[in-house]
Design a protein around this motif. Structure first.
Motif, PDB file in Angstrom:
ATOM      1  N   LYS A  27      24.434  25.374  31.087  1.00  0.00           N
ATOM      2  CA  LYS A  27      23.316  25.141  31.621  1.00  0.00           C
ATOM      3  C   LYS A  27      22.488  24.922  30.666  1.00  0.00           C
ATOM      4  CE  LYS A  27      24.497  23.886  35.912  1.00  0.00           C
ATOM      5  NZ  LYS A  27      24.030  22.204  36.725  1.00  0.00           N
ATOM      6  N   LEU A  28      22.398  25.775  29.726  1.00  0.00           N
ATOM      7  CA  LEU A  28      21.763  25.765  28.821  1.00  0.00           C
ATOM      8  C   LEU A  28      21.861  24.975  27.229  1.00  0.00           C
ATOM      9  CD1 LEU A  28      20.772  30.115  28.374  1.00  0.00           C
ATOM     10  CD2 LEU A  28      19.512  28.778  29.490  1.00  0.00           C
ATOM     11  N   GLY A  29      22.952  24.063  27.807  1.00  0.00           N
ATOM     12  CA  GLY A  29      22.982  23.271  26.233  1.00  0.00           C
ATOM     13  C   GLY A  29      23.922  23.928  25.401  1.00  0.00           C
ATOM     14  N   LEU A  30      24.511  25.171  25.201  1.00  0.00           N
ATOM     15  CA  LEU A  30      24.926  25.844  24.356  1.00  0.00           C
ATOM     16  C   LEU A  30      27.011  25.547  24.568  1.00  0.00           C
ATOM     17  CD1 LEU A  30      22.965  28.875  24.420  1.00  0.00           C
ATOM     18  CD2 LEU A  30      22.742  27.605  22.950  1.00  0.00           C
ATOM     19  N   MET A  31      27.309  24.725  23.961  1.00  0.00           N
ATOM     20  CA  MET A  31      28.816  24.023  24.367  1.00  0.00           C
ATOM     21  C   MET A  31      29.285  25.416  23.841  1.00  0.00           C
ATOM     22  SD  MET A  31      28.237  21.763  26.561  1.00  0.00           S
ATOM     23  CE  MET A  31      26.866  20.895  27.484  1.00  0.00           C
ATOM     24  N   LYS A  32      29.668  25.609  22.136  1.00  0.00           N
ATOM     25  CA  LYS A  32      30.063  26.531  21.664  1.00  0.00           C
ATOM     26  C   LYS A  32      30.425  27.440  22.649  1.00  0.00           C
ATOM     27  CE  LYS A  32      31.051  27.814  17.170  1.00  0.00           C
ATOM     28  NZ  LYS A  32      30.953  28.033  16.377  1.00  0.00           N
ATOM     29  N   ASP A  33      29.609  28.130  22.811  1.00  0.00           N
ATOM     30  CA  ASP A  33      29.342  28.898  23.631  1.00  0.00           C
ATOM     31  C   ASP A  33      29.973  29.250  25.086  1.00  0.00           C
ATOM     32  OD1 ASP A  33      28.277  31.143  21.889  1.00  0.00           O
ATOM     33  OD2 ASP A  33      26.343  30.621  21.663  1.00  0.00           O
ATOM     34  N   SER A  34      29.988  28.774  25.358  1.00  0.00           N
ATOM     35  CA  SER A  34      30.271  27.967  26.878  1.00  0.00           C
ATOM     36  C   SER A  34      31.513  27.782  27.070  1.00  0.00           C
ATOM     37  CB  SER A  34      29.471  26.915  27.671  1.00  0.00           C
ATOM     38  OG  SER A  34      29.902  26.126  29.017  1.00  0.00           O
ATOM     39  N   LEU A  35      32.299  27.200  26.310  1.00  0.00           N
ATOM     40  CA  LEU A  35      33.999  26.556  26.371  1.00  0.00           C
ATOM     41  C   LEU A  35      34.705  27.918  25.912  1.00  0.00           C
ATOM     42  CD1 LEU A  35      34.732  23.354  24.552  1.00  0.00           C
ATOM     43  CD2 LEU A  35      34.656  24.556  26.811  1.00  0.00           C
ATOM     44  N   LYS A  36      34.006  28.878  25.145  1.00  0.00           N
ATOM     45  CA  LYS A  36      34.276  30.213  24.610  1.00  0.00           C
ATOM     46  C   LYS A  36      35.072  31.364  25.760  1.00  0.00           C
ATOM     47  CE  LYS A  36      33.060  34.717  22.089  1.00  0.00           C
ATOM     48  NZ  LYS A  36      32.347  35.628  21.488  1.00  0.00           N
ATOM     49  N   TYR A  37      33.040  31.186  26.421  1.00  0.00           N
ATOM     50  CA  TYR A  37      34.386  31.918  28.405  1.00  0.00           C
ATOM     51  C   TYR A  37      34.289  31.754  29.207  1.00  0.00           C
ATOM     52  CZ  TYR A  37      30.509  35.520  25.407  1.00  0.00           C
ATOM     53  OH  TYR A  37      30.094  36.642  25.141  1.00  0.00           O
ATOM     54  N   LEU A  38      34.566  29.945  28.984  1.00  0.00           N
ATOM     55  CA  LEU A  38      35.718  29.938  30.276  1.00  0.00           C
ATOM     56  C   LEU A  38      37.218  29.156  29.517  1.00  0.00           C
ATOM     57  CD1 LEU A  38      33.557  26.394  30.201  1.00  0.00           C
ATOM     58  CD2 LEU A  38      33.500  28.456  32.116  1.00  0.00           C
ATOM     59  N   GLN A  39      37.267  29.330  28.162  1.00  0.00           N
ATOM     60  CA  GLN A  39      38.475  29.498  27.815  1.00  0.00           C
ATOM     61  C   GLN A  39      39.537  31.251  28.021  1.00  0.00           C
ATOM     62  OE1 GLN A  39      38.656  27.956  24.176  1.00  0.00           O
ATOM     63  NE2 GLN A  39      38.463  26.072  25.269  1.00  0.00           N
ATOM     64  N   MET A  40      38.348  31.898  27.956  1.00  0.00           N
ATOM     65  CA  MET A  40      38.625  33.376  27.652  1.00  0.00           C
ATOM     66  C   MET A  40      39.068  33.733  29.221  1.00  0.00           C
ATOM     67  SD  MET A  40      35.681  35.639  25.600  1.00  0.00           S
ATOM     68  CE  MET A  40      36.498  36.717  26.327  1.00  0.00           C
ATOM     69  N   ALA A  41      38.029  32.368  30.386  1.00  0.00           N
ATOM     70  CA  ALA A  41      38.052  32.848  31.302  1.00  0.00           C
ATOM     71  C   ALA A  41      40.118  32.224  31.847  1.00  0.00           C
ATOM     72  CB  ALA A  41      37.147  32.724  32.716  1.00  0.00           C
ATOM     73  N   GLU A  42      40.531  30.989  31.208  1.00  0.00           N
ATOM     74  CA  GLU A  42      41.569  30.461  31.887  1.00  0.00           C
ATOM     75  C   GLU A  42      42.651  31.540  31.284  1.00  0.00           C
ATOM     76  OE1 GLU A  42      42.814  26.252  31.526  1.00  0.00           O
ATOM     77  OE2 GLU A  42      42.052  26.868  29.359  1.00  0.00           O
ATOM     78  N   GLU A  43      42.508  31.579  30.154  1.00  0.00           N
ATOM     79  CA  GLU A  43      43.748  32.748  30.405  1.00  0.00           C
ATOM     80  C   GLU A  43      43.944  33.434  30.888  1.00  0.00           C
ATOM     81  OE1 GLU A  43      42.357  34.458  26.049  1.00  0.00           O
ATOM     82  OE2 GLU A  43      42.621  32.613  25.237  1.00  0.00           O
ATOM     83  N   ILE A  44      42.656  34.721  31.103  1.00  0.00           N
ATOM     84  CA  ILE A  44      42.729  35.403  32.390  1.00  0.00           C
ATOM     85  C   ILE A  44      43.356  34.988  33.998  1.00  0.00           C
ATOM     86  CG2 ILE A  44      42.221  37.070  33.561  1.00  0.00           C
ATOM     87  CD1 ILE A  44      40.639  38.233  31.494  1.00  0.00           C
ATOM     88  N   ASP A  45      42.976  33.479  34.130  1.00  0.00           N
ATOM     89  CA  ASP A  45      43.428  33.301  35.608  1.00  0.00           C
ATOM     90  C   ASP A  45      43.694  31.477  35.991  1.00  0.00           C
ATOM     91  OD1 ASP A  45      44.062  32.318  38.127  1.00  0.00           O
ATOM     92  OD2 ASP A  45      41.439  33.057  39.177  1.00  0.00           O
ATOM     93  N   GLY A  46      44.767  31.143  34.638  1.00  0.00           N
ATOM     94  CA  GLY A  46      45.232  29.925  34.941  1.00  0.00           C
ATOM     95  C   GLY A  46      45.356  29.079  36.156  1.00  0.00           C
TER      96      GLY A  46
END
Length: 228
Positions: free
Chosen positions: A190-209
């Motif tokens: 939402k802040l427009g920071l795509m790199k940071d966004s994907l970093k944390y979303l992918q971390m979340a996906e690793e835990i709950d795929g």
């Protein structure tokens, strides 16, 4: 033999997290064991809940709520009932149980956080935020409330600075929570920071795929990133 001795073996099994064995013990108790039926219902409800046999749990938890004399147990069972009702989509019943908890004077941060979640599911955003605020007034470090209010503010494009602060704190307290990592990633989007966004979303996906919401967020962020 006293009631405490009759139940002690099952309670020990439960405390050792041997929920299947504990359940078998309590189910096998004879009618003439001398144990109070409400006490047995209490432990059966807890065992079924731990084993995620929620429909079975409801039967016994409701017995404790309607017939129990120990206020702390009644309140605990009301809260579990509310969680089960929420998980199974019975939001009105969940709201009823949580409201009863509040009427009884039992007002932990977790109750307000649960009420907030139900309000969000019912698309009552202002009420949702109000409940999250009440939760944080009681416990400013409540992870559920911090994560929830951050996610809602981000989803509604409101006060993204606070949303980021709340979600960061939630992740600090619960760094292995897929829900918290997902929310933080969503705020960065939402802040427009795509790199940071994907970093944390992918971390979340690793835990709950298997989580579809996390997958949906990743697709949204990836598509937006391709446009830039």
């Amino acid at each position: 033999m006293s009631e405490s001795n009759v139940l002690s073996e099952g309670i020990i099994l439960y405390n050792q997290k041997k929920y299947t064995d504990a359940l078998a013990f309590f189910l096998a108790l004879p009618a003439m064991s001398g144990a109070d039926s409400v006490d047995i219902a209490y432990y059966l409800g807890l065992c079924f809940t731990k084993l995620k046999r929620y429909e079975d749990a409801l039967l016994y938890l409701e017995q404790v709520v309607t017939g129990g004399q120990q206020l702390d147990r009644v309140q605990q069972c009301r809260f579990i009932l509310a969680v089960i009702y929420t998980l199974s989509g019975r939001k009105r019943l969940a709201n009823f149980e949580l409201s009863k908890l509040l009427e009884s004077g039992y007002k932990p941060a977790s109750v307000y956080a649960s009420l907030a979640y139900i309000a969000w599911e019912q698309q009552e955003t202002d009420k949702c935020l109000e409940y999250y605020e009440k939760s944080l007034e009681i416990d400013g470090n409540n992870v559920t409330a911090l994560n929830g209010i951050g996610y809602v503010l981000a989803s509604e494009n409101r006060d993204l600075t606070r949303a980021l602060s709340c979600c960061k704190r939630a992740v600090e307290f619960a760094p292995d929570s897929a829900a918290c990592l997902d929310s933080l990633g969503w705020v960065y989007f939402k802040l427009g920071l795509m790199k940071d966004s994907l970093k944390y979303l992918q971390m979340a996906e690793e835990i709950d795929g298997e989580n579809e919401e996390i997958a949906s967020h990743i697709r949204t962020v990836s598509l937006e990133g391709e446009k830039r």
